[in-house]
Design an enzyme around this catalytic site. Sequence first.
Site, PDB file in Angstrom:
ATOM      1  N   PHE A   1       0.852  -1.187   0.000  1.00 59.82           N
ATOM      2  CA  PHE A   1       0.000   0.000   0.000  1.00 59.82           C
ATOM      3  C   PHE A   1       0.885   1.233   0.000  1.00 59.82           C
ATOM      4  CE2 PHE A   1      -2.454   3.498   1.678  1.00 59.82           C
ATOM      5  CZ  PHE A   1      -3.603   3.413   0.906  1.00 59.82           C
TER       6      PHE A   1
ATOM      7  N   LYS B   1       2.465   9.715   8.293  1.00 59.11           N
ATOM      8  CA  LYS B   1       1.620   9.403   9.442  1.00 59.11           C
ATOM      9  C   LYS B   1       2.077   9.953  10.804  1.00 59.11           C
ATOM     10  CE  LYS B   1      -1.285   5.724   7.733  1.00 59.11           C
ATOM     11  NZ  LYS B   1      -0.921   5.162   6.431  1.00 59.11           N
TER      12      LYS B   1
ATOM     13  N   ASP C   1       9.066   2.566   1.878  1.00 55.58           N
ATOM     14  CA  ASP C   1       7.894   3.313   2.336  1.00 55.58           C
ATOM     15  C   ASP C   1       7.767   3.067   3.838  1.00 55.58           C
ATOM     16  OD1 ASP C   1       5.366   4.159   3.104  1.00 55.58           O
ATOM     17  OD2 ASP C   1       4.372   3.434   1.291  1.00 55.58           O
TER      18      ASP C   1
HETATM   19  C1  LIG Z   1      -1.155   5.375   5.070  1.00 51.97           C
HETATM   20  C2  LIG Z   1      -0.085   4.936   4.128  1.00 51.97           C
HETATM   21  C3  LIG Z   1       0.216   5.656   2.957  1.00 51.97           C
HETATM   22  C4  LIG Z   1      -0.613   6.832   2.510  1.00 51.97           C
HETATM   23  O1  LIG Z   1      -0.526   7.895   3.380  1.00 51.97           O
HETATM   24  P1  LIG Z   1      -1.574   9.124   3.250  1.00 51.97           P
HETATM   25  O2  LIG Z   1      -1.072  10.112   4.247  1.00 51.97           O
HETATM   26  O3  LIG Z   1      -2.920   8.577   3.555  1.00 51.97           O
HETATM   27  O4  LIG Z   1      -1.488   9.616   1.847  1.00 51.97           O
HETATM   28  C5  LIG Z   1       1.282   5.243   2.190  1.00 51.97           C
HETATM   29  N1  LIG Z   1       2.014   4.164   2.522  1.00 51.97           N
HETATM   30  C6  LIG Z   1       1.757   3.445   3.625  1.00 51.97           C
HETATM   31  C7  LIG Z   1       2.610   2.281   3.956  1.00 51.97           C
HETATM   32  C8  LIG Z   1       0.688   3.793   4.454  1.00 51.97           C
HETATM   33  O5  LIG Z   1       0.395   3.050   5.536  1.00 51.97           O
END
Ligand SMILES: *Cc1c(COP(=O)(O)O)cnc(C)c1O
Length: 397
Positions: free
Chosen positions: A135, A249, A220
Amino acid sequence: MTGALEITQLYDKYVVPSYTRSLTLVKGRGATVWDADGKEYLDFLAGISVVNVGHCHPRVTAAITEQAQTLVHVSNLYYTENQARLAEKLAGLALGGKCFFCNSGAEANEALIKLARLWGHDDGKYVVITMKNSFHGRTLATAAATGQAKIQKGFEPMPEGFAYAEFNNLESIAAQITDKTAAVLVEAVQGEGGIIPAEKDFLVGLRKLCNEKNILMLCDEVQCGMGRTGHWFAFQASGVEPDAFSLAKALGNGYPIGAIVTAPKLADVFQPGKHASTFGGTPLACAAALATLEVIEDEKLVEKAAATGAEFRSKLEDLVSKYDRVTGTRGMGLMLGLVLDRPAKPLVDIMMKNGLIALATAETIVRFLPSLNISKAELEKGLAIVEKSIKEWLGQG
Ligand SMILES: *Cc1c(COP(=O)(O)O)cnc(C)c1O
């Protein structure tokens, strides 16, 4: 105050229905939140790993309040001290290069993708290999990077320039590499995918593979970073370093801020005019992030996440041995999943009724992401609710 019913009616009428919502929450402190009826909940989700130092931490609140009275925003055409200090701090925690600031996880991953393309441009390299079940966000490019059909469905045709490989499978990545490959992007612990840690050998092998093929390794860390796994950044558990990684986050403990951190070799790829974000790294956002980082350091929350996570996990393992339909645990530090043999949503709903907030993920996983400074007493209380809820769920309550 406006009642919960009135609020949900306003949502029904005026907010696009892109989320399934449940509680109406009005207040938070530490690991506790309150709904509009004054009912108290233990928050074992922390906004999906956002309020890692707890709701309304006094030091973060004070930093935001003070900065809001001093300087909220100026354009990135000017220098501001907080952005400089935050970049210095983050680069010191890993990779030792430079940072770019933005506002969200998707935007940080967009920056990684653009960085990889710019780096590879003159060699005709632009494809980013990502993992199935990953994700990376909801913008068009990060949805394309996300290796899940359900995220992309209905938005086709997706932007090109992505290829997909199996997570924890080096051969699968090697098979996708061509002379157009610019980078491989991975989560060191897959979050939305179901709390699945990358194996150490996989990340070590990936680093080696990327070096051999002259492609970038990108991580990420939007969900698994910021101390969550018992390391500042989850890739550090494997001892390897990517060429750049993304954060968002928990970086501002709820104040929106995203960032990428690069190694020196990528530090000057983005020259003036190549990338920008109006709100990226404002004095206010960086004040929140600086205070959050100080709290993590001063309260020793990276170490605490490892210790509390180990305790939490062993208690969850007890539940696995006690209850038939609870089949396993997975994760790292305080990023934990309880594996069920059937959909997790009904159990999560019972937990909520009993005063504990968690999340069903990847169908059958109950995802726990409590704040890193959760107390022993709160952990015990939460676990008691989890067990009570499992009993009810199994019809034994
Ligand atoms: C939540 C998340 C995102 C996206 O972040 P947003 O601030 O909602 O755009 C990207 N990568 C990972 C692993 C996430 O958990």
